[in-house]
Scaffold this active site. Structure first.
Site, short mmCIF file in Angstrom:
data_model
loop_
_atom_site.label_atom_id
_atom_site.label_comp_id
_atom_site.label_asym_id
_atom_site.label_seq_id
_atom_site.Cartn_x
_atom_site.Cartn_y
_atom_site.Cartn_z
N ARG A 26 9.21 -4.67 9.73
CA ARG A 26 9.76 -3.88 8.63
C ARG A 26 11.18 -3.38 8.98
O ARG A 26 11.56 -3.32 10.14
CB ARG A 26 8.86 -2.69 8.31
N LYS A 37 3.45 -2.54 2.55
CA LYS A 37 3.77 -1.14 2.80
C LYS A 37 4.52 -0.51 1.64
O LYS A 37 4.50 0.71 1.46
CB LYS A 37 4.58 -1.02 4.09
N HIS A 55 -3.18 6.68 6.22
CA HIS A 55 -2.86 5.49 7.01
C HIS A 55 -3.98 5.33 8.04
O HIS A 55 -3.85 5.73 9.19
CB HIS A 55 -1.50 5.64 7.68
N SER A 66 0.82 1.52 14.98
CA SER A 66 0.70 0.13 15.41
C SER A 66 0.45 0.05 16.92
O SER A 66 1.14 0.70 17.71
CB SER A 66 1.97 -0.64 15.05
N LYS A 77 -6.35 0.60 15.81
CA LYS A 77 -6.93 0.99 14.53
C LYS A 77 -7.72 -0.15 13.89
O LYS A 77 -8.86 0.03 13.44
CB LYS A 77 -5.82 1.46 13.60
N THR A 78 -7.13 -1.34 13.87
CA THR A 78 -7.81 -2.50 13.29
C THR A 78 -8.93 -2.99 14.21
O THR A 78 -10.04 -3.28 13.76
CB THR A 78 -6.80 -3.63 13.03
N ASP A 93 -6.57 -0.46 7.12
CA ASP A 93 -5.23 0.13 7.22
C ASP A 93 -4.91 1.23 6.20
O ASP A 93 -4.24 2.18 6.54
CB ASP A 93 -4.18 -0.97 7.09
N ARG A 128 1.11 -11.80 13.17
CA ARG A 128 0.17 -11.22 12.21
C ARG A 128 -0.67 -12.29 11.54
O ARG A 128 -0.30 -13.46 11.47
CB ARG A 128 0.94 -10.46 11.13
#
Length: 543
Positions: free
Chosen positions: A72, A216, A235, A253, A257-258, A272, A336
């Site tokens: 990003r 996003k 988030h 990141s 989390k994932t 997410d 990704r």
């Protein structure tokens, strides 16, 4: 025949698009564009494979490159400041940078003209938000098939009946990312521009092909809209057990989390983006966007098994046998994969859940200071939520030699629109109303800083998370000096010595020095939030 409109300039006629251009003397007035409207994945595969840099992989997924930008561009994000946004978070500490209406329209003209100049366009209509009372309709107009496939995966896909009655979108993304913006326009800082106009309900993308900007972008829209409706946008990832007990995971990141939410013994709600309403939580998205770096099928089987036909791999390296080398980061560390929720063997459709029993804040502490797990009071939860601490490690960005503390308000500062205290106040209300327990889990280092100590093993952390979910962390707690964090003396199945971070260090004095150093970083960061009702009293304190 009657037309179906695609935003203010595009109308649909028997699979072609007629351009309703405002200027009668423009050549665009008679131009026809072939449009692909909500095409299936096989069609988008065929279109994208015309790009020599796109390939099929051995598992049936498609591999693409996003060009120069592989992440990003938050410094190029702008929001139109008008009567509808005058009260959002605008101070010097905010990620929100303003642009005026006129310069938005000038840049919009560049984006629209680029779209008008194409022979083909790809359009996807879908939804954001599984709770229909808070759902918004989103239209994506783009030039690359891969962008359309990405948003087909990431938005909620309408049924044929819903598509026939879709009507006008609530928000439209104009993705002209293959073309640069005019960097000499006011407010521009580079050839990349990601612009939001919440009054016109439009997002413009120029100068970046990184697909995550669209995902996003919609998340930022929900961060704007939901608090107005007294809904808390998060988030976070979320999963639940067979009895419907929900756990949500916050984290930046690289914190896990994932990975930690993809638990074979629980059902995944989402990885997410979620919202918390008076009825429970709902996933904003229709798919997942997981990091691929060092992906291990044994440790992350749910993610690995989702990489198949219809999935989209971004910026990975494939070998001569069309197999993905997940350890090769020669393009970027930010490799990704996106895939629909339906690809997850234990996913929940529709992606909604009850009020969470547990909240877990994930922090990758590369200083090796914080405990593996700590129980937080409500006030501490708000302090660490607003702080949003993790650490960048060497190699993630050019020039980073030692660990670098990173603070991102609400564990997602780049996407929030209102002041952090607004989201934190809503979180306090919900924690207290639904008696939700809050935990801080360190997925980073122990026994020394990055390069000296070792990172907590994923199985070690999973045991902690399992103990939280099964309500098995009880008994005595000890307190970490300065941070005042309470951590358990023992957890069944784990070496209790590892629960005390100081015990993990050979040089205890060096640990004390780094603990003091990190606490000073917390204190300095929190000075930005002088209006947070003395919550700094619940963070790191010198005793």
């Amino acid at each position: 025949s009657t037309s179906r409109k695609y935003g203010p300039n595009l109308s649909y006629y028997n699979n072609d698009v007629s351009i309703n251009y405002n200027s009668s003397d423009s050549d665009f007035g008679n131009k026809k564009i072939n449009i692909f409207y909500n095409p299936p994945a096989p069609k988008l595969y065929c279109e994208e494979l015309n790009n020599p840099n796109s390939n099929l992989t051995s598992t049936g997924a498609i591999s693409v490159l996003s060009g120069t930008k592989t992440g990003r561009s938050p410094k190029d994000k702008r929001i139109v400041k008008d009567n509808n946004t005058i009260d959002i978070w605008w101070d010097k500490n905010s990620p929100n940078i303003e642009i005026d209406e006129n310069n938005f329209l000038v840049t919009r003209e560049t984006a629209i003209n680029y779209l008008n100049n194409q022979e083909k366009l790809y359009v996807f209509d879908g939804y954001a938000g599984w709770d229909k009372s808070h759902q918004i309709k989103v239209r994506v107009i783009c030039t690359r098939p891969y962008h359309c496939l990405f948003m087909t995966n990431m938005l909620i896909r309408p049924s044929k009946e819903e598509l026939n009655n879709f009507g006008e979108p609530d928000y439209t993304i104009y993705n002209s990312g293959e073309f640069p913006c005019n960097r000499y326009n006011d407010y521009m800082t580079s050839s990349t521009s990601v612009l939001f106009n919440f009054t016109r309900k439009e997002i413009l993308i120029l100068g970046t092909q990184y697909a995550g900007e669209m995902k996003k972008g919609i998340f930022s829209v929900m961060h704007y809209l939901m608090p107005i409706k007294d809904v808390l946008s998060l988030h976070s990832s979320a999963n639940q057990d067979k009895d419907g007990n929900v756990t949500i995971f916050f984290g930046l990141s690289g914190t896990g989390k994932t990975t930690l939410s993809a638990d074979g013994n629980r059902y995944l709600i989402g990885d997410d983006e979620h919202c918390w309403t008076e009825n429970g939580i709902f996933n904003i998205e229709g798919g997942c966007y997981a990091k691929c770096i060092n992906l291990d099928p044994k440790k992350e089987p749910i993610i690995y098994n989702s990489i198949k036909f219809g999935s989209l791999l971004e910026n990975v390296i494939i070998n001569q046998d069309y197999e993905v080398d997940f350890n090769d980061i020669s393009i970027t560390q930010n490799t990704r994969v996106s895939y629909p929720l339906e690809y997850i063997q234990n996913g929940i459709i529709p992606a909604v859940g009850n009020h969470p029993k547990n909240i877990i804040f994930l922090t990758c502490d590369a200083f090796g200071v914080l405990p593996a797990v700590s129980k937080l009071s409500t006030e501490q939860a708000l302090y660490y939520f607003i702080s949003g601490y993790t650490a960048k490690i060497p190699g993630t960005e050019q020039g980073i030699i030692l660990p670098e503390a990173t603070f991102s308000a609400c564990f997602g500062e780049a996407f929030i629109i209102w002041h952090p205290i607004i989201y934190a106040s809503m979180l306090r209300e919900k924690i207290e109303k639904y008696q939700t327990k809050v935990w801080l889990v360190n997925t980073g280092w122990k026994g020394g800083i990055y390069g000296i100590g070792k990172r907590y093993d994923i199985n070690f952390t999973r045991t902690i998370v399992d103990s939280i979910n099964q309500n098995k962390i009880s008994g005595e707690f000890e307190k970490l000096d300065i941070f005042n964090l309470e951590y358990p003396k023992e957890i069944k199945g784990l070496d209790s010595k590892q629960l005390n971070p100081r015990n993990n260090w050979n040089d205890k004095n060096e640990y004390d020095q780094y603990r003091k150093k990190l606490s000073e970083m917390f204190i300095q960061n929190f000075k930005k939030y002088n209006d947070c009702n003395n919550l700094d009293n619940y963070g790191p304190l010198y005793l």
